[in-house]
Design a protein around this motif. Structure first.
Motif, PDB file in Angstrom:
ATOM      1  N   VAL A 134       9.137   0.787  -1.141  1.00 24.07           N
ATOM      2  CA  VAL A 134       7.740   0.378  -0.149  1.00 24.07           C
ATOM      3  C   VAL A 134       7.040   1.652  -0.125  1.00 24.07           C
ATOM      4  O   VAL A 134       7.500   2.690   0.501  1.00 24.07           O
ATOM      5  CB  VAL A 134       8.121  -0.291   0.799  1.00 24.07           C
ATOM      6  CG1 VAL A 134       6.754  -0.826   1.497  1.00 24.07           C
ATOM      7  CG2 VAL A 134       8.964  -1.501   0.569  1.00 24.07           C
ATOM      8  N   TYR A 136       3.691   1.663   0.835  1.00 24.66           N
ATOM      9  CA  TYR A 136       2.713   1.171   1.908  1.00 24.66           C
ATOM     10  C   TYR A 136       3.110  -0.185   2.638  1.00 24.66           C
ATOM     11  O   TYR A 136       3.463  -0.995   1.946  1.00 24.66           O
ATOM     12  CB  TYR A 136       1.285   0.926   1.462  1.00 24.66           C
ATOM     13  CG  TYR A 136       0.273   0.471   2.482  1.00 24.66           C
ATOM     14  CD1 TYR A 136      -0.300   1.443   3.328  1.00 24.66           C
ATOM     15  CD2 TYR A 136      -0.273  -0.742   2.513  1.00 24.66           C
ATOM     16  CE1 TYR A 136      -1.164   1.164   4.490  1.00 24.66           C
ATOM     17  CE2 TYR A 136      -0.984  -1.216   3.619  1.00 24.66           C
ATOM     18  CZ  TYR A 136      -1.345  -0.042   4.599  1.00 24.66           C
ATOM     19  OH  TYR A 136      -2.472  -0.595   5.604  1.00 24.66           O
ATOM     20  N   ALA A 137       3.167   0.134   3.880  1.00 25.31           N
ATOM     21  CA  ALA A 137       3.294  -0.969   4.783  1.00 25.31           C
ATOM     22  C   ALA A 137       2.906  -0.981   6.134  1.00 25.31           C
ATOM     23  O   ALA A 137       3.052   0.127   6.701  1.00 25.31           O
ATOM     24  CB  ALA A 137       4.963  -1.236   4.779  1.00 25.31           C
ATOM     25  N   LYS A 151       4.891  -9.850   5.925  1.00 23.34           N
ATOM     26  CA  LYS A 151       3.626  -9.189   5.803  1.00 23.34           C
ATOM     27  C   LYS A 151       3.585  -8.679   4.393  1.00 23.34           C
ATOM     28  O   LYS A 151       4.448  -9.025   3.572  1.00 23.34           O
ATOM     29  CB  LYS A 151       3.513  -7.894   6.696  1.00 23.34           C
ATOM     30  CG  LYS A 151       4.845  -7.028   6.563  1.00 23.34           C
ATOM     31  CD  LYS A 151       4.885  -5.876   7.336  1.00 23.34           C
ATOM     32  CE  LYS A 151       5.978  -4.888   7.219  1.00 23.34           C
ATOM     33  NZ  LYS A 151       5.968  -3.981   8.219  1.00 23.34           N
ATOM     34  N   ARG A 152       2.489  -8.069   3.996  1.00 24.43           N
ATOM     35  CA  ARG A 152       2.133  -7.871   2.539  1.00 24.43           C
ATOM     36  C   ARG A 152       2.406  -6.394   2.468  1.00 24.43           C
ATOM     37  O   ARG A 152       1.962  -5.500   3.427  1.00 24.43           O
ATOM     38  CB  ARG A 152       0.955  -8.225   2.177  1.00 24.43           C
ATOM     39  CG  ARG A 152       0.648  -8.313   0.718  1.00 24.43           C
ATOM     40  CD  ARG A 152       0.209  -9.483   0.203  1.00 24.43           C
ATOM     41  NE  ARG A 152      -0.013  -9.638  -1.060  1.00 24.43           N
ATOM     42  CZ  ARG A 152       0.603 -10.508  -2.009  1.00 24.43           C
ATOM     43  NH1 ARG A 152       1.723 -11.156  -1.487  1.00 24.43           N
ATOM     44  NH2 ARG A 152       0.626 -10.362  -3.160  1.00 24.43           N
ATOM     45  N   VAL A 153       3.071  -5.862   1.538  1.00 29.15           N
ATOM     46  CA  VAL A 153       3.675  -4.416   1.381  1.00 29.15           C
ATOM     47  C   VAL A 153       3.130  -3.988  -0.030  1.00 29.15           C
ATOM     48  O   VAL A 153       2.986  -5.102  -1.044  1.00 29.15           O
ATOM     49  CB  VAL A 153       4.982  -4.111   1.663  1.00 29.15           C
ATOM     50  CG1 VAL A 153       5.440  -4.346   3.092  1.00 29.15           C
ATOM     51  CG2 VAL A 153       5.885  -4.690   0.646  1.00 29.15           C
ATOM     52  N   THR A 154       3.057  -2.829  -0.426  1.00 31.92           N
ATOM     53  CA  THR A 154       2.874  -2.454  -1.794  1.00 31.92           C
ATOM     54  C   THR A 154       4.089  -1.473  -2.102  1.00 31.92           C
ATOM     55  O   THR A 154       4.642  -0.717  -1.383  1.00 31.92           O
ATOM     56  CB  THR A 154       1.557  -1.456  -1.746  1.00 31.92           C
ATOM     57  OG1 THR A 154       0.323  -2.044  -1.360  1.00 31.92           O
ATOM     58  CG2 THR A 154       1.287  -0.849  -3.152  1.00 31.92           C
ATOM     59  N   GLU A 160       2.135  -5.810  -5.090  1.00 33.81           N
ATOM     60  CA  GLU A 160       2.171  -6.232  -3.677  1.00 33.81           C
ATOM     61  C   GLU A 160       3.107  -7.445  -3.603  1.00 33.81           C
ATOM     62  O   GLU A 160       2.732  -8.594  -4.444  1.00 33.81           O
ATOM     63  CB  GLU A 160       0.657  -6.731  -3.260  1.00 33.81           C
ATOM     64  CG  GLU A 160      -0.096  -5.342  -3.158  1.00 33.81           C
ATOM     65  CD  GLU A 160      -1.333  -5.499  -2.515  1.00 33.81           C
ATOM     66  OE1 GLU A 160      -1.650  -6.778  -2.150  1.00 33.81           O
ATOM     67  OE2 GLU A 160      -2.226  -4.769  -2.467  1.00 33.81           O
ATOM     68  N   ASN A 162       5.145 -10.250  -0.247  1.00 38.51           N
ATOM     69  CA  ASN A 162       5.130 -10.460   0.931  1.00 38.51           C
ATOM     70  C   ASN A 162       6.784 -10.227   1.431  1.00 38.51           C
ATOM     71  O   ASN A 162       7.883 -10.682   0.610  1.00 38.51           O
ATOM     72  CB  ASN A 162       5.137 -11.972   1.261  1.00 38.51           C
ATOM     73  CG  ASN A 162       3.674 -12.286   1.203  1.00 38.51           C
ATOM     74  OD1 ASN A 162       2.667 -11.508   1.585  1.00 38.51           O
ATOM     75  ND2 ASN A 162       3.290 -13.686   0.803  1.00 38.51           N
ATOM     76  N   GLN A 169       7.307   1.332   5.304  1.00 32.57           N
ATOM     77  CA  GLN A 169       7.154   2.219   4.194  1.00 32.57           C
ATOM     78  C   GLN A 169       8.437   3.157   4.134  1.00 32.57           C
ATOM     79  O   GLN A 169       9.023   3.651   5.149  1.00 32.57           O
ATOM     80  CB  GLN A 169       5.843   3.191   4.785  1.00 32.57           C
ATOM     81  CG  GLN A 169       5.658   4.036   3.589  1.00 32.57           C
ATOM     82  CD  GLN A 169       4.085   4.595   3.979  1.00 32.57           C
ATOM     83  OE1 GLN A 169       3.189   4.103   4.377  1.00 32.57           O
ATOM     84  NE2 GLN A 169       3.956   5.763   3.303  1.00 32.57           N
TER      85      GLN A 169
END
Length: 188
Positions: A134, A136-137, A151-154, A160, A162, A169
């Protein structure tokens, strides 16, 4: 190779009206009156659409043998992904449309099975899971411990997804590529 309707099985590839279909389901029916037939659900290997089709006992179907090769992703090039054969290191372009929904979750050097018909790639079977970091979170809300909050993370490949709010992160997560869902956190 021609075959009768009793020889049709799930997973076979058939040529129907000049197009290639994979047999998703087949049901042999032998009614009390009339001749036997087979009900099938077929998936078009080029367009990725499905049809239901009934074949009568007298019909001959054409079975197709596909060449299957183990390949890895090298890089993306326009509308294609360049794959490399793991045996002879030959590089071949394969259309991104075979992987478009899971493409944001695939790393270079990911191994896959690529199916060929008459020398042309017609399908890609990706792995079931991807293990990604991960990148970005956002922080989860304090006190929300219901376990159902998402929540949505990259992830490192740019995709991306959920995930539960406790994922942060730097965590490494397992993603099910069949339905693009979070499975679990993985120890590094």
């Amino acid at each position: 190779m021609n075959l009768g309707i009793t020889e049709v099985k799930k997973g076979m590839v058939l040529k129907v009206e000049g197009e290639l279909y994979s047999v998703v389901r087949s049901e042999f029916v032998n009614p009390g009156k009339g001749s036997a037939f087979i009900r099938t659900k077929l998936k078009n290997l080029v367009r990725n659409s499905s049809i239901e089709r009934t074949f009568k006992a007298a019909e001959k179907l054409e079975s197709v043998d596909l060449e299957k090769r183990q390949m890895t992703i090298c890089y993306s090039d326009g509308d294609d992904i360049i794959f490399m054969d793991t045996n002879d290191f030959e590089q071949l372009p394969v259309s991104k449309e075979y992987l478009e929904d899971i493409l944001p979750f695939l790393k270079e050097e990911t191994a896959m099975e690529v199916s060929f018909y008459e020398g042309k790639p017609i399908g890609v079977i990706p792995p079931n899971f991807a293990i990604l970091e991960v990148t970005y979170a956002e922080e989860g809300l304090k006190g929300d411990t219901s376990g159902t909050a998402l929540k949505r993370v990259t992830v490192e490949t740019g995709g991306e997804i959920n995930v539960p709010i406790f994922v942060k992160q730097g965590d490494v997560i397992k993603i099910d590529l069949r339905d693009l869902t979070y499975v679990e956190r993985v120890n590094k």
